[in-house]
Write a protein that holds these residues in place. Structure first.
Motif, mmCIF file in Angstrom:
data_model
loop_
_atom_site.group_PDB
_atom_site.id
_atom_site.type_symbol
_atom_site.label_atom_id
_atom_site.label_comp_id
_atom_site.label_asym_id
_atom_site.label_seq_id
_atom_site.Cartn_x
_atom_site.Cartn_y
_atom_site.Cartn_z
ATOM 1 N N GLU A 32 34.948 47.807 32.576
ATOM 2 C CA GLU A 32 34.542 49.094 33.478
ATOM 3 C C GLU A 32 33.350 49.240 34.254
ATOM 4 N N THR A 33 32.391 48.680 34.909
ATOM 5 C CA THR A 33 31.190 48.464 36.031
ATOM 6 C C THR A 33 32.275 47.651 37.489
ATOM 7 N N GLY A 34 33.248 46.759 36.801
ATOM 8 C CA GLY A 34 33.417 46.595 38.203
ATOM 9 C C GLY A 34 33.130 45.118 38.627
ATOM 10 N N GLU A 35 32.750 44.704 37.722
ATOM 11 C CA GLU A 35 31.621 43.464 38.297
ATOM 12 C C GLU A 35 33.202 42.159 38.742
ATOM 13 N N MET A 36 32.580 41.194 39.139
ATOM 14 C CA MET A 36 33.672 39.843 39.825
ATOM 15 C C MET A 36 33.147 38.930 39.584
ATOM 16 N N PHE A 37 31.880 38.923 38.731
ATOM 17 C CA PHE A 37 31.097 37.906 39.077
ATOM 18 C C PHE A 37 30.916 37.361 37.338
ATOM 19 N N SER A 38 30.842 36.083 37.305
ATOM 20 C CA SER A 38 30.294 35.002 36.578
ATOM 21 C C SER A 38 29.388 34.502 36.569
ATOM 22 N N TYR A 39 28.358 35.093 36.598
ATOM 23 C CA TYR A 39 26.984 34.332 36.380
ATOM 24 C C TYR A 39 26.055 35.690 35.710
ATOM 25 N N GLY A 40 26.242 35.861 34.423
ATOM 26 C CA GLY A 40 26.322 36.164 33.356
ATOM 27 C C GLY A 40 24.790 35.336 32.414
ATOM 28 N N PRO A 41 24.371 35.940 31.430
ATOM 29 C CA PRO A 41 24.285 35.084 30.793
ATOM 30 C C PRO A 41 24.964 34.718 29.659
ATOM 31 N N ALA A 42 24.848 33.254 29.132
ATOM 32 C CA ALA A 42 25.044 32.131 27.959
ATOM 33 C C ALA A 42 26.137 33.503 27.246
ATOM 34 N N LEU A 43 27.383 32.336 27.189
ATOM 35 C CA LEU A 43 28.071 33.165 25.934
ATOM 36 C C LEU A 43 27.491 32.892 24.636
ATOM 37 N N SER A 44 26.521 31.985 24.436
ATOM 38 C CA SER A 44 26.007 31.390 22.770
ATOM 39 C C SER A 44 24.837 32.371 22.591
ATOM 40 N N SER A 45 24.417 32.886 24.007
ATOM 41 C CA SER A 45 22.577 33.944 23.234
ATOM 42 C C SER A 45 23.667 35.316 22.974
ATOM 43 N N LEU A 46 25.303 35.729 23.330
ATOM 44 C CA LEU A 46 25.480 37.175 23.119
ATOM 45 C C LEU A 46 26.508 37.884 22.089
ATOM 46 N N GLU A 47 26.562 38.655 21.426
ATOM 47 C CA GLU A 47 27.541 39.118 20.215
ATOM 48 C C GLU A 47 27.896 40.136 19.890
ATOM 49 N N GLY A 76 36.252 45.316 39.790
ATOM 50 C CA GLY A 76 37.323 46.128 40.881
ATOM 51 C C GLY A 76 38.199 45.729 42.140
ATOM 52 N N ASN A 77 37.863 44.125 41.801
ATOM 53 C CA ASN A 77 39.014 44.080 42.885
ATOM 54 C C ASN A 77 39.816 42.939 42.759
ATOM 55 N N ALA A 78 40.385 43.016 41.572
ATOM 56 C CA ALA A 78 41.001 41.659 40.425
ATOM 57 C C ALA A 78 42.873 42.421 40.049
ATOM 58 N N ASP A 79 43.692 41.449 39.445
ATOM 59 C CA ASP A 79 44.820 41.967 38.743
ATOM 60 C C ASP A 79 44.746 41.769 37.343
ATOM 61 N N ASN A 80 45.250 41.932 36.155
ATOM 62 C CA ASN A 80 45.225 41.483 34.838
ATOM 63 C C ASN A 80 47.020 40.724 35.349
ATOM 64 N N PRO A 81 47.367 39.381 35.435
ATOM 65 C CA PRO A 81 48.180 38.518 35.646
ATOM 66 C C PRO A 81 49.308 39.149 34.796
ATOM 67 N N ARG A 82 49.501 39.831 33.792
ATOM 68 C CA ARG A 82 50.218 40.744 32.696
ATOM 69 C C ARG A 82 51.305 41.885 33.574
ATOM 70 N N PHE A 83 49.590 42.615 34.324
ATOM 71 C CA PHE A 83 50.309 43.550 35.020
ATOM 72 C C PHE A 83 50.624 43.341 36.197
ATOM 73 N N LEU A 84 50.676 42.181 36.494
ATOM 74 C CA LEU A 84 51.343 41.579 38.534
ATOM 75 C C LEU A 84 53.131 41.483 37.679
ATOM 76 N N LEU A 85 53.353 40.905 36.511
ATOM 77 C CA LEU A 85 54.169 39.609 35.824
ATOM 78 C C LEU A 85 55.205 40.804 34.685
ATOM 79 N N GLU A 86 54.639 41.652 34.567
ATOM 80 C CA GLU A 86 55.073 42.075 33.517
ATOM 81 C C GLU A 86 56.057 43.941 34.660
ATOM 82 N N ASN A 87 57.479 44.115 34.258
ATOM 83 C CA ASN A 87 57.967 45.616 34.731
ATOM 84 C C ASN A 87 57.645 45.457 36.615
ATOM 85 N N ASN A 88 57.799 44.588 36.929
ATOM 86 C CA ASN A 88 57.578 45.217 38.420
ATOM 87 C C ASN A 88 58.420 45.383 39.354
ATOM 88 N N GLY A 89 59.381 45.391 38.722
ATOM 89 C CA GLY A 89 61.086 45.851 39.339
ATOM 90 C C GLY A 89 61.573 44.187 40.401
#
Length: 836
Positions: free
Chosen positions: A121-136, A278-291
């Motif tokens: 929801e923030t539009g964040e594109m980067f994966s420089y966040g905290p370690a997954l082991s430190s989150l729940e 914010g500047n990304a696409d879900n691959p499913r969105f691109l592939l499914e029912n695109n005509g």
């Protein structure tokens, strides 16, 4: 018995004739009019003449005497032979090497409070966040994850954060089958009619989901022989249907978004297939029912051939009609096209081809020499139209062209050890689109063969050829890929190849001067060594250039390709030819250099992006890679900035040469009775590749390298400071308390510094291997062949990407540029063939 003896002496083939009642009645009737003398003496003295000339090898239907002459009636019985094959194959495909991703860190970045997770929801594109082991998870209602938002461990519901694989790729497959029926209608005088009908069908499932390609083929060929006239006709119908076309890099876009998706985001969650940033696409969105769809239908026919004794006339014509229709649109909400982008493309190509040839075999005064003269004229008429519906754009190209080749051949054969030949010719070309027609240019080809197999068991060959030709770019080949040169790497999401070249008129011809020389030696029909030298100079070559909002063709420059090829072949047989082996090894090396450029076209981009591309620059390798580079001093040492990081040089530089140092190919064939094994290895040494995939993965923090090195501190980059002293400034690669754009990988922009991602393309691969076995039968099915094959299953490489041989968006002239190409495929196949 005397009658049979007489006929057998005169015509041995009559020994195989059957004595029928009608046959005997005819003989007796003739004998009543012309009484036979039943004595050997009178037979020797009798004068018998044939009524007309007959072939002694034809089957005889009857024998009669007319006006005192003996006449044989030829059997005109027709004979039809039929044969055919049915083949079917299934190939299992899976992706080869993939980029290594980090799965330890979440979406987000650092800040004043340290590392923070930031959701979609923030539009964040980067994966420089905290370690997954430190989150729940916190268990809240969250539209992007069923488990809720991510929070520091100890402040949620106790369910630890997990890394989502988001592995988009699946296993692919290809099933193809074909049926072919051939027939010959013959009489005793020769072949009358030959025909072949082939039906083919294939169904392919790509390694990307929602992608299926199908193909259908019908080929019909009919050759009729009427005296010295041979009539050749053919009809072909090919249909291809693709779920998605990748002319605009669509499949690469899907793959890129899958790789860049943070480990903490699940692309498979949510009914609307939301994007992670914010500047990304879900691959499913691109592939499914695109005509999307891509359909191509190709049809063609061809002509006739006339042969006469010493003077041959040949005329072959064909007509081809190709229709393409495609929907390459982007739906609203697509990254780069928030309102969507409609691309409905129609292409219609029509091509007429006529080749006429006159060949005259000169009378021979010496039995060792054969001489012939020939004239060949080829005429082509091409019409290509491309339209973009709803965009009111249509491109119409037409070209009528012809070339005439005159040739005189002299061949010598002493009937024993020596054969030689000399071919002299001239070539001309004209068309309605070129600015200058090509008058007669020379051609020469000579060869010499010495064969002393009976004594020294040695064969020597030598050849030399020189040829000048002229050519133009085909009007039916779209050059819209050059639109990519308008976009920097960072704006790849905006790429649309919806502008074609303005036209093909008013250009100088591209002229090619090539010569080659070679020699080979074979000993005992067991081992052969061949050496070839080649040189090809291309003058005034034509390339599409992006000029403003248009694409224009320009004569950009000239280039020279020269090299050598060496080949060693070895054949062996054992146990009365029950076991056979053959082996060949070839070594090829070449240099390809730009020798001249037209005024104003030095450093002309040939393919790629606007900031990383292949270039035509005088005295540089053809297609050298150009992009951003490190600033260096006079000794080539990298200059380090005051903050301890390397400095980027102003303007783009030549940073790589994609031409390999050499290529070695090894081919083996072993057979024992009905079992056969074939394999092909290839070793490529050298050749630079720009790994743009790694550059963008580094920038967004998704590469394994950024996961392993982001906590590096106290690192000193090798190089010198601006005043020439060795660098001694330690740095941290990623300090969460500082702005993200000061991090080791983000500070240099979306594609990083291109020079930093130049890698060597060295690799050794098993191209193919096939094991087959066959059964010979004596019934309707005469032969069954079963084979198993593998392809590309072994690949040793120094390149960190998927495969150094891939092309950028499958475009021509892009070897050495890698930007999220789909990985190369490993294949495992079974094939069955029935011959009847």
């Amino acid at each position: 018995m005397i009658r049979l003896l007489f006929l057998s002496l005169f015509l041995p083939s009559c020994l195989f004739a059957q004595e029928s009642k009608d046959y005997l009645a005819l003989i007796r009737e003739d004998a009543a009019v012309h009484p036979a003398v039943d004595s050997a003496r009178d037979m020797r003295l009798a004068t018998l003449r044939l009524f007309k000339r007959h072939s002694l090898y034809s089957e005889v239907k009857a024998v009669r005497i007319r006006n005192g002459k003996l006449e044989f009636v030829r059997n005109e019985m027709l004979r039809l032979t039929l044969g055919g094959t049915y083949s079917a194959g299934y190939t299992f495909k899976r992706a080869g090497a993939l980029p290594t991703l980090q799965q330890d860190y979440a979406q987000g970045r650092g800040g004043p409070g340290g590392l923070t997770w930031r959701g979609a929801e923030t539009g964040e594109m980067f994966s420089y966040g905290p370690a997954l082991s430190s989150l729940e998870y916190d268990g809240s209602v969250y539209p992007y994850d069923a488990d809720g938002r991510l929070v520091p461990s100890g402040s949620g519901n106790g369910r630890p954060a997990k890394a989502y694989g988001n592995n988009l790729l699946r296993n692919g497959s290809l099933f193809n089958q074909s049926f072919s029926l051939s027939g010959d209608l013959n009489s005793v005088t020769g072949n009358i009619l030959t025909f072949n009908v082939r039906l083919g069908h294939s169904n392919e499932q790509l390694i990307l989901p929602e992608n299926r390609n199908t193909s259908r083929q019908l080929d019909v060929k009919l050759n009729a022989h009427i005296r010295r006239l041979e009539l050749r006709t053919a009809y072909l119908l090919h249909e291809d249907n693709f779920t998605n076309s990748s002319r605009n890099g669509f499949l690469q876009r899907v793959y890129r978004n899958a790789l860049l998706t943070p480990a903490s985001f699940d692309n498979n969650y949510g009914s609307m297939a939301p994007a992670y940033g914010g500047n990304a696409d879900n691959p499913r969105f691109l592939l499914e029912n695109n005509g999307h769809y891509f359909r191509r239908q190709q049809q063609g026919t061809l002509g006739l051939l006339l042969r006469t004794g010493s003077f041959n006339l040949k005329a072959v014509q064909s007509y081809e009609d190709v229709n393409e229709k495609a929907n390459e649109s982007y739906m609203p909400g697509t990254a780069g096209f928030p309102a969507g982008a409609i691309t409905l493309r129609d292409k219609h190509d029509r091509a007429y081809f006529l080749q006429t040839e006159a060949r005259y075999y000169l009378p021979r005064n010496n039995s060792d020499f054969n001489m012939e003269a020939s004239a060949t004229y080829v005429f082509t008429d091409n019409h290509s139209t491309t339209g973009y519906r709803l965009a009111a754009m249509e491109y119409d190209y037409r070209r009528s062209a012809g070339n005439l080749t005159l040739q005189y051949d002299i061949k010598y054969n002493d009937g024993n050890k020596i054969r030689a030949g000399l071919e002299l010719g001239a070539f001309s070309y004209f068309s309605n689109t070129t600015k200058d027609n090509n008058l007669f240019t020379p051609m020469l080809n000579g060869y010499f063969i010495f064969n002393d197999y009976n004594e020294s068991r040695l064969e020597l060959k030598a050849n030399l050829s020189y040829r000048q030709t002229a050519t133009e770019l085909p009007v039916n080949n779209s050059l819209a890929y050059a639109n990519l040169l308008r976009y920097p790497v960072e704006q790849v999401n905006r790429y649309l190849p919806n502008t074609e070249v303005d036209g093909f008129d008013g250009l100088n011809l591209t002229k090619i001067r090539s010569w080659s020389a070679g020699a080979s030696v074979m000993y005992k029909n067991y081992v052969r060594f061949t050496a070839d030298i080649f040189r090809q100079q291309t003058l005034h070559d034509v390339f599409p250039l992006a000029v403003g909002d248009r694409l224009e063709l320009r004569n950009a420059g000239s280039h020279l390709r020269k090299g050598i090829e060496l080949e060693l072949e070895k054949m062996s047989s054992y146990r009365n030819n029950a076991f056979n082996t053959s082996f060949s090894a070839s070594f090829t090396t070449w240099k390809h250099t730009v020798t001249a450029v037209e005024n104003g076209y030095d450093y002309t981009p040939l393919a790629g992006f606007s900031d990383v591309y292949k270039v035509m620059a005088k005295d540089q390798p053809f297609g050298a890679i150009m992009g951003s580079a490190w600033l260096r001093d006079g000794s080539g040492r990298v200059v380090i900035d005051t903050d301890g990081f390397p400095t980027v040089a102003p303007g783009p530089k030549i940073i790589g040469n994609p031409i390999p140092d050499f290529i070695v190919k090894l081919e083996d064939h072993f057979s024992y009775k009905k079992i056969s094994l074939r394999s092909t290895f290839e070793w490529r040494k050298g050749g630079d590749v720009w790994n743009g995939t790694a550059a963008v993965l580094d920038y967004y923090g998704r590469s394994a390298q950024t996961g392993e090195q982001r906590n590096t501190s106290g690192y000193i980059f090798p190089g010198v400071t601006a005043d020439g002293h060795p660098n001694t400034i330690p740095v941290e690669f990623y300090n969460p308390l500082r702005p993200l754009d000061q991090n080791r990988w983000v500070r240099y922009g979306f594609g990083g510094v291109a020079e930093d991602y130049i890698e060597k393309g060295d690799c050794i691969r098993l191209r193919t291997a096939e094991l087959s076995y066959y059964w010979n039968l004596k019934k309707i099915i005469r032969k069954i062949t079963l084979s198993a094959s593998v392809g590309n299953i072994i690949l040793w490489k120094t390149y960190s990407g998927s495969d150094p041989d891939l092309l950028l968006f499958d475009q021509p002239n892009t070897a050495g540029l890698d930007f999220f190409q789909l990985p190369s495929l490993q294949t495992y196949g079974m094939h069955l063939s029935l011959q009847f």
